[in-house]
Design a protein around this motif. Structure first.
Motif, PDB file in Angstrom:
ATOM      1  N   SER A  17      12.014  -7.186 -16.153  1.00  0.00           N
ATOM      2  CA  SER A  17      10.804  -6.797 -16.868  1.00  0.00           C
ATOM      3  C   SER A  17       9.586  -7.411 -16.188  1.00  0.00           C
ATOM      4  N   PHE A  18       8.422  -6.802 -16.396  1.00  0.00           N
ATOM      5  CA  PHE A  18       7.188  -7.343 -15.825  1.00  0.00           C
ATOM      6  C   PHE A  18       6.021  -7.153 -16.783  1.00  0.00           C
ATOM      7  N   VAL A  19       5.029  -8.030 -16.622  1.00  0.00           N
ATOM      8  CA  VAL A  19       3.715  -7.892 -17.243  1.00  0.00           C
ATOM      9  C   VAL A  19       2.727  -8.064 -16.106  1.00  0.00           C
ATOM     10  N   GLU A  20       1.914  -7.043 -15.871  1.00  0.00           N
ATOM     11  CA  GLU A  20       0.962  -7.068 -14.750  1.00  0.00           C
ATOM     12  C   GLU A  20      -0.457  -7.112 -15.298  1.00  0.00           C
ATOM     13  N   ILE A  21      -1.249  -8.007 -14.728  1.00  0.00           N
ATOM     14  CA  ILE A  21      -2.640  -8.153 -15.142  1.00  0.00           C
ATOM     15  C   ILE A  21      -3.524  -7.791 -13.952  1.00  0.00           C
ATOM     16  N   ARG A  22      -4.381  -6.791 -14.146  1.00  0.00           N
ATOM     17  CA  ARG A  22      -5.314  -6.374 -13.102  1.00  0.00           C
ATOM     18  C   ARG A  22      -6.730  -6.632 -13.581  1.00  0.00           C
ATOM     19  N   GLY A  23      -7.436  -7.481 -12.881  1.00  0.00           N
ATOM     20  CA  GLY A  23      -8.809  -7.788 -13.248  1.00  0.00           C
ATOM     21  C   GLY A  23      -9.787  -7.022 -12.389  1.00  0.00           C
ATOM     22  N   SER A  24     -10.970  -6.851 -12.909  1.00  0.00           N
ATOM     23  CA  SER A  24     -12.063  -6.241 -12.162  1.00  0.00           C
ATOM     24  C   SER A  24     -13.357  -6.582 -12.879  1.00  0.00           C
ATOM     25  N   ALA A 157     -17.776  -3.879  -7.856  1.00  0.00           N
ATOM     26  CA  ALA A 157     -18.792  -4.809  -8.372  1.00  0.00           C
ATOM     27  C   ALA A 157     -18.976  -6.013  -7.449  1.00  0.00           C
ATOM     28  N   GLY A 158     -18.269  -6.016  -6.317  1.00  0.00           N
ATOM     29  CA  GLY A 158     -18.450  -7.082  -5.335  1.00  0.00           C
ATOM     30  C   GLY A 158     -17.541  -8.279  -5.492  1.00  0.00           C
ATOM     31  N   GLY A 159     -16.590  -8.237  -6.430  1.00  0.00           N
ATOM     32  CA  GLY A 159     -15.677  -9.361  -6.625  1.00  0.00           C
ATOM     33  C   GLY A 159     -14.293  -9.056  -6.088  1.00  0.00           C
ATOM     34  N   ILE A 160     -13.553 -10.108  -5.740  1.00  0.00           N
ATOM     35  CA  ILE A 160     -12.162  -9.937  -5.339  1.00  0.00           C
ATOM     36  C   ILE A 160     -11.315 -10.429  -6.495  1.00  0.00           C
ATOM     37  N   GLU A 161     -10.581  -9.529  -7.100  1.00  0.00           N
ATOM     38  CA  GLU A 161      -9.796  -9.851  -8.282  1.00  0.00           C
ATOM     39  C   GLU A 161      -8.319  -9.932  -7.940  1.00  0.00           C
ATOM     40  N   LEU A 162      -7.718 -11.031  -8.305  1.00  0.00           N
ATOM     41  CA  LEU A 162      -6.297 -11.256  -8.121  1.00  0.00           C
ATOM     42  C   LEU A 162      -5.519 -10.317  -9.034  1.00  0.00           C
ATOM     43  N   GLN A 163      -4.448  -9.741  -8.523  1.00  0.00           N
ATOM     44  CA  GLN A 163      -3.536  -8.974  -9.362  1.00  0.00           C
ATOM     45  C   GLN A 163      -2.326  -9.864  -9.607  1.00  0.00           C
TER      46      GLN A 163
END
Length: 196
Positions: A17-24, A157-163
């Motif tokens: 199983s997985f839970v994935e968080i994608r930020g932006s 938006a110019g940010g680098i978001e960790l997945q």
């Protein structure tokens, strides 16, 4: 590194199983996906998203097929998506305990102890490096608990978001956790106590 790879090695037909968080910076809150990864054969990786929507991505024999509920399936060559090719190669090498194959695709560095370890993967291929700075795998003992992927480019938006993708025990612990900092703590191995 060899100790970690020996513990992660599993024959084909593995599910987790997985839970994935994608930020932006474009989102008010990170996008949270949950589902299951399946490796049914050495050359097949399936990612089944169950929430907040249903989608199945199958990587097999150099092709990617994406099926989303209520929409026609899409297929394309894996060569068009180097980040997916890298994902398939790294999962296959990890689950096969194949250090040589992993090092064909990434520069690999291991840190930590057997109780809490980190494997850092830096892409060797230019096409993959253009999309992905690197991947950090975090685990405890024989359990891979979290994968952090760092994109090579910033978002709109110019940010680098960790997945961040929590797996197995960490995914189960994350079931009722919504706070991003608590999910990061789970990923980094600080356990369920940190998530309370």
């Amino acid at each position: 590194m060899d100790w970690i790879l020996a513990r992660l090695a599993q024959p084909a037909s593995v599910r987790t199983s997985f839970v994935e968080i994608r930020g932006s910076a474009l989102l008010k809150a990170p996008l949270r996906l949950s589902g299951e990864y399946q490796r049914l054969a050495d050359d097949t990786l399936i990612r089944e998203v169950r929430a907040p929507y249903a989608e199945t991505t199958t990587i097999r024999a150099g092709e990617v097929k994406i099926q989303r509920a209520g929409k026609p399936a899409r297929s394309f060559a894996l060569s068009r998506a180097p980040e997916l090719a890298g994902l398939q190669a790294s999962f296959g090498a990890l689950l096969g305990g194949d250090r040589k194959r992993l090092e064909q695709h990434y520069r690999v560095a291991a840190e930590g102890t057997r109780q809490q370890w980190t494997l850092s993967l830096t892409p060797r291929a230019t096409a993959l490096a253009a999309k992905l700075q690197g991947i950090t795998l975090r685990g405890r003992g024989a359990e891979l608990r979290c994968i952090e992927a760092r994109p090579a480019r910033s978002d709109a938006a110019g940010g680098i978001e960790l997945q961040r993708t929590l797996l197995a025990g960490a995914a189960r612990q994350a079931a009722d956790v919504a706070d991003a900092s608590q999910l990061a703590a789970l990923c980094r191995g600080h356990g369920a106590a940190a998530a309370r």
